[in-house]
Motif scaffolding. Structure first.
Motif, PDB file in Angstrom:
ATOM      1  N   GLN A  91       0.795  -1.234   0.006  1.00  0.00           N
ATOM      2  CA  GLN A  91       0.130   0.149  -0.062  1.00  0.00           C
ATOM      3  C   GLN A  91       0.815   1.248   0.100  1.00  0.00           C
ATOM      4  OE1 GLN A  91      -3.710  -0.057   2.165  1.00  0.00           O
ATOM      5  NE2 GLN A  91      -3.267  -2.079   2.904  1.00  0.00           N
ATOM      6  N   THR A  92       1.965   1.189  -0.851  1.00  0.00           N
ATOM      7  CA  THR A  92       2.764   2.232  -0.975  1.00  0.00           C
ATOM      8  C   THR A  92       3.071   2.531  -2.299  1.00  0.00           C
ATOM      9  OG1 THR A  92       3.974   1.686   1.108  1.00  0.00           O
ATOM     10  CG2 THR A  92       5.317   3.198  -0.090  1.00  0.00           C
ATOM     11  N   ILE A  93       2.842   1.797  -3.424  1.00  0.00           N
ATOM     12  CA  ILE A  93       3.245   2.358  -4.623  1.00  0.00           C
ATOM     13  C   ILE A  93       2.490   3.492  -5.151  1.00  0.00           C
ATOM     14  CG2 ILE A  93       1.698   0.713  -6.106  1.00  0.00           C
ATOM     15  CD1 ILE A  93       4.180   0.140  -7.709  1.00  0.00           C
ATOM     16  N   GLN A  94       1.362   3.854  -4.632  1.00  0.00           N
ATOM     17  CA  GLN A  94       0.482   4.824  -5.217  1.00  0.00           C
ATOM     18  C   GLN A  94       0.970   6.142  -4.613  1.00  0.00           C
ATOM     19  OE1 GLN A  94      -0.600   2.634  -2.969  1.00  0.00           O
ATOM     20  NE2 GLN A  94      -1.097   3.659  -1.168  1.00  0.00           N
ATOM     21  N   ALA A  95       1.996   6.046  -3.794  1.00  0.00           N
ATOM     22  CA  ALA A  95       2.430   7.282  -3.197  1.00  0.00           C
ATOM     23  C   ALA A  95       3.929   7.443  -3.627  1.00  0.00           C
ATOM     24  CB  ALA A  95       2.684   7.378  -1.544  1.00  0.00           C
ATOM     25  N   MET A  96       4.604   6.711  -4.684  1.00  0.00           N
ATOM     26  CA  MET A  96       5.706   6.829  -5.101  1.00  0.00           C
ATOM     27  C   MET A  96       5.798   7.699  -6.419  1.00  0.00           C
ATOM     28  SD  MET A  96       7.494   4.889  -2.976  1.00  0.00           S
ATOM     29  CE  MET A  96       9.233   4.949  -3.985  1.00  0.00           C
TER      30      MET A  96
END
Length: 205
Positions: A91-96
């Motif tokens: 749940q982090t790739i969308q913030a990269m």
């Protein structure tokens, strides 16, 4: 004695189920190390975490988890090729900002990458957009003005990114409220889980 599966949140338990006992694991954006601590205890993995927040690193150390402070946007240059069996980005790739780069780096340092993200195509998100508002939900808990998320995507978008970069989808699971979704996953699933590897014969894009 091993704790029951309910010791972890359903999303973390699904990731844990994919991890090979005794393997080498890198958890990017590891938070307070809950997943790595469970894997270390129950699957005897050799795990390392990376997180930007100092408070999370302190919590990891207190939980007996090896973790270092690092900014994922700068890449994974501190890790050698094929150092890990599994590299997790939950749940982090969308913030990269550098989405392609982190995906390729995960598959440089690891044999397999596990990526999870909120599915923007989920029906409740679509309904809120129809009502004139950016979605706010359990998997998207921020308002439009304070969200760290900058690259929303649906299942097909992520799979297209994988194809573009010579990445093979080994397994996909979609969940909603802790339960697997099998019918109309892009509409009825709020959270997507992917196991991916480098496609045979394909070099890094």
């Amino acid at each position: 004695m091993s704790a029951p599966n309910t010791a972890l949140r359903p999303d973390l338990q699904l990731i844990a189920d994919w991890i090979t006992p005794g393997s080498r694991v890198l958890d990017l954006g590891c938070g307070q190390g809950e997943l790595l601590a469970w894997l270390k205890t129950h699957k005897q993995v050799k795990g390392y975490g990376v997180d930007l927040e100092v408070a999370n690193i302190v919590a990891c150390v207190a939980a007996g988890v090896d973790a270092i402070q690092g900014d994922l946007e700068t890449g994974l240059a501190d890790f050698g090729d094929a150092t890990f069996d599994h590299v997790i980005l939950s749940q982090t790739i969308q913030a990269m900002r550098h989405t392609e780069e982190i995906l390729n780096e995960m598959l440089r340092v690891g044999r397999e990458a596990i990526v999870t993200f909120p599915n923007f195509g989920y029906w409740q998100n679509r309904l809120q957009i129809l009502k004139g508002h950016m979605p706010v939900s359990e998997t998207i808990p921020f308002e439009w003005y304070n969200t760290p998320n900058i690259h929303w995507c649906m299942l097909g978008d992520f799979e297209n990114l994988c194809a573009k970069n010579g990445v093979r989808v080994a397994e996909r699971v979609v969940m909603d409220q802790g339960r697997r979704v099998h019918w109309l996953p892009n509409l009825l699933g709020s959270l997507a889980f992917y196991r991916v590897t480098r496609a045979p014969g394909r070099a890094k894009a």
